[in-house]
Motif scaffolding. Sequence first.
Motif, PDB file in Angstrom:
ATOM      1  N   HIS A  77       0.835  -1.194   0.000  1.00 49.40           N
ATOM      2  CA  HIS A  77       0.000   0.000   0.000  1.00 49.40           C
ATOM      3  C   HIS A  77       0.868   1.241   0.000  1.00 49.40           C
ATOM      4  CE1 HIS A  77       0.883   0.707   4.279  1.00 49.40           C
ATOM      5  NE2 HIS A  77       0.843  -0.604   4.394  1.00 49.40           N
ATOM      6  N   SER A  78       0.234   2.389  -0.137  1.00 45.38           N
ATOM      7  CA  SER A  78       0.957   3.650  -0.125  1.00 45.38           C
ATOM      8  C   SER A  78       1.534   3.925   1.262  1.00 45.38           C
ATOM      9  CB  SER A  78      -0.007   4.774  -0.526  1.00 45.38           C
ATOM     10  OG  SER A  78       0.482   6.016  -0.103  1.00 45.38           O
ATOM     11  N   PRO A  79       2.702   4.593   1.345  1.00 45.46           N
ATOM     12  CA  PRO A  79       3.273   4.907   2.673  1.00 45.46           C
ATOM     13  C   PRO A  79       2.353   5.785   3.513  1.00 45.46           C
ATOM     14  CG  PRO A  79       4.879   5.269   0.921  1.00 45.46           C
ATOM     15  CD  PRO A  79       3.576   5.005   0.238  1.00 45.46           C
ATOM     16  N   LYS A  80       1.428   6.506   2.866  1.00 46.07           N
ATOM     17  CA  LYS A  80       0.520   7.378   3.615  1.00 46.07           C
ATOM     18  C   LYS A  80      -0.618   6.613   4.276  1.00 46.07           C
ATOM     19  CE  LYS A  80       1.351  11.343   0.568  1.00 46.07           C
ATOM     20  NZ  LYS A  80       0.737  12.287  -0.385  1.00 46.07           N
ATOM     21  N   GLU A  81      -0.804   5.372   3.867  1.00 44.63           N
ATOM     22  CA  GLU A  81      -1.914   4.590   4.421  1.00 44.63           C
ATOM     23  C   GLU A  81      -1.427   3.729   5.589  1.00 44.63           C
ATOM     24  OE1 GLU A  81      -4.730   3.837   0.577  1.00 44.63           O
ATOM     25  OE2 GLU A  81      -2.763   2.900   0.547  1.00 44.63           O
ATOM     26  N   PRO A  82      -2.335   3.441   6.566  1.00 41.03           N
ATOM     27  CA  PRO A  82      -1.907   2.688   7.764  1.00 41.03           C
ATOM     28  C   PRO A  82      -1.605   1.227   7.445  1.00 41.03           C
ATOM     29  CG  PRO A  82      -4.275   3.010   7.768  1.00 41.03           C
ATOM     30  CD  PRO A  82      -3.745   3.808   6.605  1.00 41.03           C
ATOM     31  N   ASP A  83      -0.683   0.653   8.211  1.00 41.43           N
ATOM     32  CA  ASP A  83      -0.352  -0.758   8.018  1.00 41.43           C
ATOM     33  C   ASP A  83      -1.496  -1.668   8.455  1.00 41.43           C
ATOM     34  OD1 ASP A  83       2.140  -0.203   7.013  1.00 41.43           O
ATOM     35  OD2 ASP A  83       3.119  -0.234   8.966  1.00 41.43           O
ATOM     36  N   HIS A  84      -2.212  -1.260   9.506  1.00 43.14           N
ATOM     37  CA  HIS A  84      -3.289  -2.091  10.050  1.00 43.14           C
ATOM     38  C   HIS A  84      -4.624  -1.387   9.846  1.00 43.14           C
ATOM     39  CE1 HIS A  84       0.320  -3.423  12.276  1.00 43.14           C
ATOM     40  NE2 HIS A  84      -0.208  -4.604  12.076  1.00 43.14           N
ATOM     41  N   LEU A  85      -5.489  -2.018   9.082  1.00 40.96           N
ATOM     42  CA  LEU A  85      -6.810  -1.442   8.812  1.00 40.96           C
ATOM     43  C   LEU A  85      -7.794  -1.908   9.881  1.00 40.96           C
ATOM     44  CD1 LEU A  85      -6.892  -2.070   4.982  1.00 40.96           C
ATOM     45  CD2 LEU A  85      -6.872   0.171   6.068  1.00 40.96           C
ATOM     46  N   SER A  86      -8.608  -0.961  10.367  1.00 40.69           N
ATOM     47  CA  SER A  86      -9.615  -1.327  11.367  1.00 40.69           C
ATOM     48  C   SER A  86     -10.743  -2.104  10.692  1.00 40.69           C
ATOM     49  CB  SER A  86     -10.178  -0.073  12.019  1.00 40.69           C
ATOM     50  OG  SER A  86     -10.940   0.666  11.075  1.00 40.69           O
ATOM     51  N   LEU A  87     -11.491  -2.844  11.483  1.00 42.59           N
ATOM     52  CA  LEU A  87     -12.620  -3.607  10.942  1.00 42.59           C
ATOM     53  C   LEU A  87     -13.654  -2.657  10.348  1.00 42.59           C
ATOM     54  CD1 LEU A  87     -13.942  -6.337  10.550  1.00 42.59           C
ATOM     55  CD2 LEU A  87     -14.943  -6.147  12.816  1.00 42.59           C
ATOM     56  N   PHE A  88     -13.827  -1.505  10.980  1.00 45.03           N
ATOM     57  CA  PHE A  88     -14.778  -0.521  10.451  1.00 45.03           C
ATOM     58  C   PHE A  88     -14.364  -0.083   9.045  1.00 45.03           C
ATOM     59  CE2 PHE A  88     -15.779   3.954   9.700  1.00 45.03           C
ATOM     60  CZ  PHE A  88     -17.155   3.926   9.794  1.00 45.03           C
ATOM     61  N   ARG A  89     -13.078   0.233   8.858  1.00 49.67           N
ATOM     62  CA  ARG A  89     -12.587   0.682   7.554  1.00 49.67           C
ATOM     63  C   ARG A  89     -12.766  -0.417   6.499  1.00 49.67           C
ATOM     64  NH1 ARG A  89      -8.220   4.204   5.948  1.00 49.67           N
ATOM     65  NH2 ARG A  89      -8.212   5.074   8.054  1.00 49.67           N
ATOM     66  N   LEU A  90     -12.555  -1.666   6.894  1.00 48.13           N
ATOM     67  CA  LEU A  90     -12.709  -2.775   5.951  1.00 48.13           C
ATOM     68  C   LEU A  90     -14.167  -2.942   5.530  1.00 48.13           C
ATOM     69  CD1 LEU A  90     -10.384  -5.404   7.658  1.00 48.13           C
ATOM     70  CD2 LEU A  90      -9.932  -4.216   5.520  1.00 48.13           C
ATOM     71  N   LEU A  91     -15.054  -2.930   6.517  1.00 51.90           N
ATOM     72  CA  LEU A  91     -16.466  -3.190   6.214  1.00 51.90           C
ATOM     73  C   LEU A  91     -17.102  -2.047   5.444  1.00 51.90           C
ATOM     74  CD1 LEU A  91     -17.618  -4.798   9.583  1.00 51.90           C
ATOM     75  CD2 LEU A  91     -17.336  -5.936   7.389  1.00 51.90           C
ATOM     76  N   VAL A  92     -16.730  -0.817   5.798  1.00 52.05           N
ATOM     77  CA  VAL A  92     -17.363   0.319   5.144  1.00 52.05           C
ATOM     78  C   VAL A  92     -16.921   0.407   3.677  1.00 52.05           C
ATOM     79  CG1 VAL A  92     -15.730   2.238   5.470  1.00 52.05           C
ATOM     80  CG2 VAL A  92     -18.170   2.606   5.821  1.00 52.05           C
ATOM     81  N   SER A  93     -15.800  -0.221   3.338  1.00 49.04           N
ATOM     82  CA  SER A  93     -15.360  -0.206   1.930  1.00 49.04           C
ATOM     83  C   SER A  93     -16.259  -1.066   1.056  1.00 49.04           C
ATOM     84  CB  SER A  93     -13.913  -0.701   1.824  1.00 49.04           C
ATOM     85  OG  SER A  93     -13.839  -2.092   2.065  1.00 49.04           O
ATOM     86  N   THR A  94     -17.085  -1.910   1.670  1.00 46.70           N
ATOM     87  CA  THR A  94     -18.016  -2.743   0.896  1.00 46.70           C
ATOM     88  C   THR A  94     -19.406  -2.125   0.825  1.00 46.70           C
ATOM     89  OG1 THR A  94     -18.814  -4.000   2.809  1.00 46.70           O
ATOM     90  CG2 THR A  94     -16.813  -4.791   1.747  1.00 46.70           C
ATOM     91  N   ALA A  95     -19.576  -0.962   1.467  1.00 42.20           N
ATOM     92  CA  ALA A  95     -20.909  -0.352   1.553  1.00 42.20           C
ATOM     93  C   ALA A  95     -21.090   0.727   0.493  1.00 42.20           C
ATOM     94  CB  ALA A  95     -21.116   0.243   2.943  1.00 42.20           C
ATOM     95  N   MET A  96     -22.293   0.850   0.014  1.00 35.97           N
ATOM     96  CA  MET A  96     -22.611   1.878  -0.976  1.00 35.97           C
ATOM     97  C   MET A  96     -22.378   3.263  -0.370  1.00 35.97           C
ATOM     98  SD  MET A  96     -26.138   2.157  -3.145  1.00 35.97           S
ATOM     99  CE  MET A  96     -27.138   2.436  -1.681  1.00 35.97           C
ATOM    100  N   GLN A  97     -21.743   4.140  -1.149  1.00 33.08           N
ATOM    101  CA  GLN A  97     -21.428   5.509  -0.748  1.00 33.08           C
ATOM    102  C   GLN A  97     -20.522   5.570   0.484  1.00 33.08           C
ATOM    103  OE1 GLN A  97     -25.380   7.135  -0.268  1.00 33.08           O
ATOM    104  NE2 GLN A  97     -25.500   7.712  -2.421  1.00 33.08           N
ATOM    105  N   GLY A  98     -19.889   4.460   0.829  1.00 32.22           N
ATOM    106  CA  GLY A  98     -18.992   4.446   1.980  1.00 32.22           C
ATOM    107  C   GLY A  98     -19.689   4.753   3.295  1.00 32.22           C
ATOM    108  N   ASP A  99     -20.989   4.456   3.354  1.00 34.66           N
ATOM    109  CA  ASP A  99     -21.785   4.758   4.546  1.00 34.66           C
ATOM    110  C   ASP A  99     -21.965   3.487   5.370  1.00 34.66           C
ATOM    111  OD1 ASP A  99     -23.609   5.536   6.447  1.00 34.66           O
ATOM    112  OD2 ASP A  99     -24.820   6.717   5.058  1.00 34.66           O
ATOM    113  N   SER A 100     -21.640   3.572   6.650  1.00 35.25           N
ATOM    114  CA  SER A 100     -21.744   2.389   7.511  1.00 35.25           C
ATOM    115  C   SER A 100     -23.180   1.861   7.600  1.00 35.25           C
ATOM    116  CB  SER A 100     -21.216   2.710   8.914  1.00 35.25           C
ATOM    117  OG  SER A 100     -21.956   3.761   9.487  1.00 35.25           O
ATOM    118  N   LYS A 101     -24.161   2.737   7.351  1.00 40.10           N
ATOM    119  CA  LYS A 101     -25.553   2.278   7.402  1.00 40.10           C
ATOM    120  C   LYS A 101     -25.871   1.310   6.266  1.00 40.10           C
ATOM    121  CE  LYS A 101     -27.228   6.531   9.543  1.00 40.10           C
ATOM    122  NZ  LYS A 101     -28.047   7.753   9.345  1.00 40.10           N
ATOM    123  N   ASN A 102     -25.042   1.331   5.221  1.00 43.12           N
ATOM    124  CA  ASN A 102     -25.309   0.474   4.064  1.00 43.12           C
ATOM    125  C   ASN A 102     -24.523  -0.837   4.099  1.00 43.12           C
ATOM    126  OD1 ASN A 102     -27.020   2.431   2.980  1.00 43.12           O
ATOM    127  ND2 ASN A 102     -25.329   3.492   1.969  1.00 43.12           N
TER     128      ASN A 102
END
Length: 592
Positions: A368-393
């Motif tokens: 990944h890019s040096p600007k991005e964290p080495d460890h992704l949180s579960l929230f960040r992972l799950l929200v990447s699968t949601a429409m419009q990046g919204d946790s409600k989706n």
Amino acid sequence: MILQALAQYYQRLKDNSQVALEGFQKQEIPFLIILDRKGNFIGLQDTRQGEGKRKTGRICTVPKAVKKTSGIASNLLWENPAYVLGRPKVDKKKDFPKLLERAKEQHACFISNIHETFPDPAADEGISSVVRFLERGDFAQVFAHPLWPEIEESGANITFQLEGDMDLICQRDVVIKAITSGDANEEREQQPCLITGELDQPVRLHTAIKGVWGAQPTGANIVSFNLPAFNSFSKTQGENAPIGKKAEFAYTTALNTLLAKGSRQRIQVGDASTVFWTARENSIERWFADLFGEPAKEVSDQDNAAIRNLYAGPTGGAPPLDEDLTPFFVLGLAPNAARLAIRFWYAGTVGEVARNIRQHFDDIAILHSPKEPDHLSLFRLLVSTAMQGDSKNIQPNLAGEVMKSILAGTPYPKTLLNAAIMRIKAEQSRKDKNGNSLPNVSYPRAALIKAVLVREARFYRKSEKEVGMSLDQNNANPGYRLGRLFAVLERAQECASPGINATIRDRFYAAASSTPVVVFPHLLKLKNHHIAKLDNKGQAVNLEKQISEIMAGLSDFPSRLDLCDQGRFAIGYYHQRQDTSLSGKRSGNPKE
């Protein structure tokens, strides 16, 4: 098992004086009515701290709240203004005269409850003072107090305190004695408790569980039989699953404590309110939540104590974390009408959980890019699968299934792979506000797909080579090679037409990753046109060389790719794009 573990946790809290005694509960009490020994009003005391709407009242130990339905039922010596003073909370949507009439009945119930519990109120000066104040019925001084408008508007809980005393009147010895000895006088049938196995009086209605995201504000139940269809053998309510009073109080108190506002032992995982605890005191309770939550922006991976603890070796003679056999429990709850659904339940040890979480972080690790964290949180992972990046989706049940897989070390659900791939296809032409292309195969999505593929291969002991952290030129999987080829073809177009509004990714990614034979012959023809436009002959030679190397491992274009190969296509595309970016930075020419 769940209720047993919670009941045992209550015993641990009780031994450490962290919860109220049986028959009592911890409750926020924002306002106190101060009385003298003769029942005269002295003043109102504001126990709140904070500013503005964030003010919170003092948490006090008070008699356990009664189970309220549509009828009128009063708590003992503490309640809202309608019960205590006969003044309802103003609601413009409701008829005030009716509210006032009901408040009078509630106030009468409040007084009656005190008389029933204390037949001789004069025996205690605290109870006597409250009874005198209430029966006098003159609350003009209370209503004229500067704090009263706030109390009336908020409908906040109120209780009593004698002038000069430190304890509340509802905490006096006479109250404790009345509550703890009350049940002993009742002669009711006893049954074996399903939690403890001991004889006890079964509870008809269980205490409501509060604090579950999306559930009713008044709380909901895990054990509930609120319709005749749920009953058996002519039994009603809690008699269908007899749980004794002591066990019911223990498990509900423990769960409400875990779910309480400000608790460090709860996290929100998608739609599941998740709590965790250990059988004995353990440091994992302090940092477990940080492993899955989104860290503050100023906190790096190196500064994250939870990550450090997870990867730290044994110190000071302490046994390694992996060998810690302390029982560890995780419970995910979600609302379901008036009841609570168990989203997931995990019972293991601290050592098992530590190993499995560390394996999870290893599985999602990818270039990944040096600007991005080495460890992704579960929230960040799950929200990447949601429409419009919204946790409600985020898909229902997905968060709970993923959490369960992480804790148990089992394969991730296939729905996770499908959700990530669908989102990549749906956003193949996504642009930001300035019209610049946004990556559809982003770092979190690539990490998720890689983790699903790697874990499944390891769990089922597949012999074929799986995707790695970075570009693998020896990986012969058709999906992976086609993903790489698509990235190089897109690069050729970008070099030939810098700043182009729409690349081949915007138009062909979804089709190329699912039905390659339909798309790639056309893309190769376009490639000839793009490379012919390049002024930099060295660049043209490099691109042709890369295409030839990738094509050498392909016999033909498959008619279709299955879901896993579509995932490998995405990883191949991501690896090739990352490698091109890194090569450009190493050479000092980001266009390479």
